[in-house]
Design a protein around this motif. Sequence first.
Motif, mmCIF file in Angstrom:
data_model
loop_
_atom_site.group_PDB
_atom_site.id
_atom_site.type_symbol
_atom_site.label_atom_id
_atom_site.label_comp_id
_atom_site.label_asym_id
_atom_site.label_seq_id
_atom_site.Cartn_x
_atom_site.Cartn_y
_atom_site.Cartn_z
ATOM 1 N N UNK A 34 0.840 -1.198 0.000
ATOM 2 C CA UNK A 34 0.000 0.000 0.000
ATOM 3 C C UNK A 34 0.870 1.240 0.000
ATOM 4 N N UNK A 36 0.541 5.082 1.361
ATOM 5 C CA UNK A 36 -0.218 5.957 2.244
ATOM 6 C C UNK A 36 0.246 7.399 2.037
ATOM 7 N N UNK A 38 0.407 10.980 4.141
ATOM 8 C CA UNK A 38 0.284 11.536 5.478
ATOM 9 C C UNK A 38 0.489 13.041 5.425
ATOM 10 N N UNK A 41 0.906 16.530 10.600
ATOM 11 C CA UNK A 41 0.107 16.525 11.820
ATOM 12 C C UNK A 41 -1.100 15.620 11.791
ATOM 13 N N UNK A 42 -1.199 14.764 10.789
ATOM 14 C CA UNK A 42 -2.330 13.847 10.670
ATOM 15 C C UNK A 42 -1.833 12.410 10.585
ATOM 16 N N UNK A 43 -2.764 11.482 10.718
ATOM 17 C CA UNK A 43 -2.411 10.083 10.530
ATOM 18 C C UNK A 43 -2.379 9.720 9.053
ATOM 19 N N UNK A 44 -1.655 8.675 8.678
ATOM 20 C CA UNK A 44 -1.588 8.251 7.269
ATOM 21 C C UNK A 44 -2.946 7.759 6.771
ATOM 22 N N UNK A 46 -4.687 5.575 3.394
ATOM 23 C CA UNK A 46 -4.341 4.716 2.264
ATOM 24 C C UNK A 46 -4.731 5.345 0.930
ATOM 25 N N UNK A 49 -3.821 0.052 -2.967
ATOM 26 C CA UNK A 49 -3.335 -1.263 -2.534
ATOM 27 C C UNK A 49 -3.026 -2.079 -3.770
ATOM 28 N N UNK A 89 4.154 7.169 2.265
ATOM 29 C CA UNK A 89 4.741 6.028 2.946
ATOM 30 C C UNK A 89 4.348 4.741 2.226
ATOM 31 N N UNK A 101 3.026 -5.427 9.280
ATOM 32 C CA UNK A 101 3.108 -4.294 8.367
ATOM 33 C C UNK A 101 4.521 -3.749 8.421
ATOM 34 N N UNK A 103 6.916 -0.860 7.299
ATOM 35 C CA UNK A 103 6.824 0.517 6.828
ATOM 36 C C UNK A 103 8.138 1.004 6.246
ATOM 37 N N UNK A 104 8.052 1.723 5.138
ATOM 38 C CA UNK A 104 9.186 2.523 4.691
ATOM 39 C C UNK A 104 9.237 3.793 5.525
ATOM 40 N N UNK A 105 10.338 4.528 5.410
ATOM 41 C CA UNK A 105 10.487 5.743 6.199
ATOM 42 C C UNK A 105 9.793 6.943 5.562
#
Lengths: 113, 114
Positions: A34, A36, A38, A41-44, A46, A49, A89, A101, A103-105
Motif C-alpha cells: 500500500x 499511504x 500523510x 500533523x495527521x495520521x496516514x 491509504x 493497494x 509512505x 506491516x 513501513x518505509x520511512x
Amino acid sequence: KNQVEQSPQSLIILEGKNCTLQCNYTVSPFSNLRWYKQDTGRGPVSLTIMTFSENTKSNGRYTATLDADTKQSSLHITASQLSDSASYICVVSAGQAGTALIFGKGTTLSVSS
Amino acid sequence: DVKVTQSSRYLVKRTGEKVFLECVQDMDHENMFWYRQDPGLGLRLIYFSYDVKMKEKGDIPEGYSVSREKKERFSLILESASTNQTSMYLCASSSLTTGNTEAFFGQGTRLTVV
C-alpha cells in the motif's frame, strides 16, 4: 530481514509538474503493498493497494505500479497540486493475515507555486 | 465512515509521570497497533493486539505497556515518561479478513516529555 526502502527521502517540485516516488522491498511472504499519504500533523491515509498479481493501479492523479519480480513499486503523481505536499509512505503487508506491516520511512514531497 | 480516535492531539508531561494514551475504533477490527513516528526513522511498531486481552511486542516495546480490555479500545502506557519518549504516537486498527489489510490510523498524539 523484512525491509522497505523508499527514495528519495525528500523532493521539491513546482505545481503542475509530475513526479515519481520509489519503493523497494524485501518482504516475505508478500501479501500486498500500500501507499499511504500523510498530511502534516495527521495520521496516514491509504491511497492504493496492490496485490501480487497487479501491475498498475490508479487513484485519480496517483498511479502506483508494482513489479513483483524485482520487488519494486513506484507512485507517480501527475499534474501536482499544492495539496499533494505530504509524506508518502510505502507499506508492505507480510503473511496471509497481513498483521505484519513493514513501513518505509517515507518520502516528503513539497509542491511549490 | 471508519474512524480511529485518539484521546489527545497534544500532550505535555513531566519526566517520571505515568502517561496513558487512549485509542478507540468503531469498525469492530480485531487488530490494533501503536506506533511512534520520529523524523528520519519513520513509523516503528511499539505493540500490537490481535484480540481482547492479547498483546504482542513490536520492534521497540521498552518503556511501554499496553492494555486491551475491550475490542474497540487499545491503550498505550508509559510507566515512567522520559524525554526520549517525546514523539508522535499513532494508533491504527485493521481487520483480520483475508485480503483486506488496510490499516486505519488515528490523527496522532504529539507527546512532549519535559
